[in-house]
Design a protein around this motif. Structure first.
Motif, PDB file in Angstrom:
ATOM      1  N   THR A  81      48.132  48.714  38.073  1.00  0.00           N
ATOM      2  CA  THR A  81      47.524  47.498  38.621  1.00  0.00           C
ATOM      3  C   THR A  81      47.624  47.467  40.138  1.00  0.00           C
ATOM      4  O   THR A  81      46.730  46.963  40.800  1.00  0.00           O
ATOM      5  N   GLN A  82      48.688  48.039  40.709  1.00  0.00           N
ATOM      6  CA  GLN A  82      48.793  48.107  42.165  1.00  0.00           C
ATOM      7  C   GLN A  82      47.693  48.998  42.730  1.00  0.00           C
ATOM      8  O   GLN A  82      47.078  48.680  43.745  1.00  0.00           O
ATOM      9  N   THR A  83      47.435  50.118  42.071  1.00  0.00           N
ATOM     10  CA  THR A  83      46.388  51.037  42.523  1.00  0.00           C
ATOM     11  C   THR A  83      45.018  50.371  42.454  1.00  0.00           C
ATOM     12  O   THR A  83      44.235  50.446  43.398  1.00  0.00           O
ATOM     13  N   ILE A  84      44.727  49.704  41.338  1.00  0.00           N
ATOM     14  CA  ILE A  84      43.446  49.001  41.185  1.00  0.00           C
ATOM     15  C   ILE A  84      43.312  47.930  42.265  1.00  0.00           C
ATOM     16  O   ILE A  84      42.263  47.788  42.899  1.00  0.00           O
ATOM     17  N   LYS A  85      44.388  47.179  42.504  1.00  0.00           N
ATOM     18  CA  LYS A  85      44.354  46.112  43.517  1.00  0.00           C
ATOM     19  C   LYS A  85      44.093  46.702  44.896  1.00  0.00           C
ATOM     20  O   LYS A  85      43.260  46.193  45.648  1.00  0.00           O
ATOM     21  N   LEU A 112      21.539  39.209  43.733  1.00  0.00           N
ATOM     22  CA  LEU A 112      22.652  39.296  42.807  1.00  0.00           C
ATOM     23  C   LEU A 112      22.156  39.035  41.394  1.00  0.00           C
ATOM     24  O   LEU A 112      21.444  38.068  41.144  1.00  0.00           O
ATOM     25  N   ILE A 113      22.519  39.925  40.465  1.00  0.00           N
ATOM     26  CA  ILE A 113      22.104  39.717  39.078  1.00  0.00           C
ATOM     27  C   ILE A 113      23.285  39.534  38.126  1.00  0.00           C
ATOM     28  O   ILE A 113      23.175  38.886  37.112  1.00  0.00           O
ATOM     29  N   LYS A 114      24.462  40.109  38.479  1.00  0.00           N
ATOM     30  CA  LYS A 114      25.603  39.986  37.582  1.00  0.00           C
ATOM     31  C   LYS A 114      26.901  40.165  38.374  1.00  0.00           C
ATOM     32  O   LYS A 114      26.976  40.995  39.269  1.00  0.00           O
ATOM     33  N   VAL A 115      27.921  39.390  37.999  1.00  0.00           N
ATOM     34  CA  VAL A 115      29.260  39.530  38.562  1.00  0.00           C
ATOM     35  C   VAL A 115      30.198  39.801  37.392  1.00  0.00           C
ATOM     36  O   VAL A 115      30.147  39.112  36.377  1.00  0.00           O
ATOM     37  N   ILE A 116      31.040  40.822  37.540  1.00  0.00           N
ATOM     38  CA  ILE A 116      32.011  41.155  36.499  1.00  0.00           C
ATOM     39  C   ILE A 116      33.407  41.050  37.100  1.00  0.00           C
ATOM     40  O   ILE A 116      33.684  41.671  38.121  1.00  0.00           O
ATOM     41  N   LEU A 117      34.255  40.248  36.465  1.00  0.00           N
ATOM     42  CA  LEU A 117      35.636  40.100  36.902  1.00  0.00           C
ATOM     43  C   LEU A 117      36.521  40.878  35.936  1.00  0.00           C
ATOM     44  O   LEU A 117      36.478  40.649  34.728  1.00  0.00           O
ATOM     45  N   LEU A 118      37.325  41.812  36.464  1.00  0.00           N
ATOM     46  CA  LEU A 118      38.225  42.604  35.644  1.00  0.00           C
ATOM     47  C   LEU A 118      39.641  42.091  35.845  1.00  0.00           C
ATOM     48  O   LEU A 118      40.088  41.925  36.972  1.00  0.00           O
TER      49      LEU A 118
END
Length: 129
Positions: A81-85, A112-118
């Motif tokens: 998660t640190q790497t992704i952040k 803008l057509i789509k927002v994805i929150l991971l």
């Protein structure tokens, strides 16, 4: 990672078929991973993480930390998660506008057509315009 997958199978007393069913992947995928033919995908790793609460992502991915998880593992952010952040923060910094103003021709405007929150737990939300 193959050895760590075998440890998980032994710990839960699972066959490769049972393991495949538990994480909802084809049995052949497990066979190919355990034989070294294929490498695990991010989707596979997230399914393992979701299905087995005691699996520490740092341990699974890097061999760091412990299995099964102990209390210390669950209180500190993982290397994953640190790497992704950090990667996300770098992407944001790179996309920030510079001090120079740029004019974009009207036909080159992007909409803008789509927002994805991971999220760190492997879940996500999608928002479409």
């Amino acid at each position: 990672m193959i050895e760590r997958l075998k440890v998980i199978l032994d710990y839960y007393n699972l066959t490769s078929s049972n393991f495949a069913e538990k994480i909802d992947v084809p049995r052949s995928s497990i066979s190919h991973l355990l034989s070294g033919r294929n490498k695990p995908s991010l989707d596979f790793i997230l399914k393992v993480d979701k299905a087995f609460e005691e699996v520490n992502l740092d341990w699974l991915l890097y061999g760091k930390g412990s299995f099964p998880k102990n209390n210390e593992d669950s209180t500190s952010p993982s290397l994953f998660t640190q790497t992704i952040k950090n990667e996300t923060q770098n992407e944001i910094r790179e996309s920030e506008p510079t001090s120079k103003e740029h004019k974009v021709p009207a036909d080159d405007l992007k909409t803008l057509i789509k927002v994805i929150l991971l999220y760190s737990d492997g879940t996500f939300d999608e928002f479409e315009k």
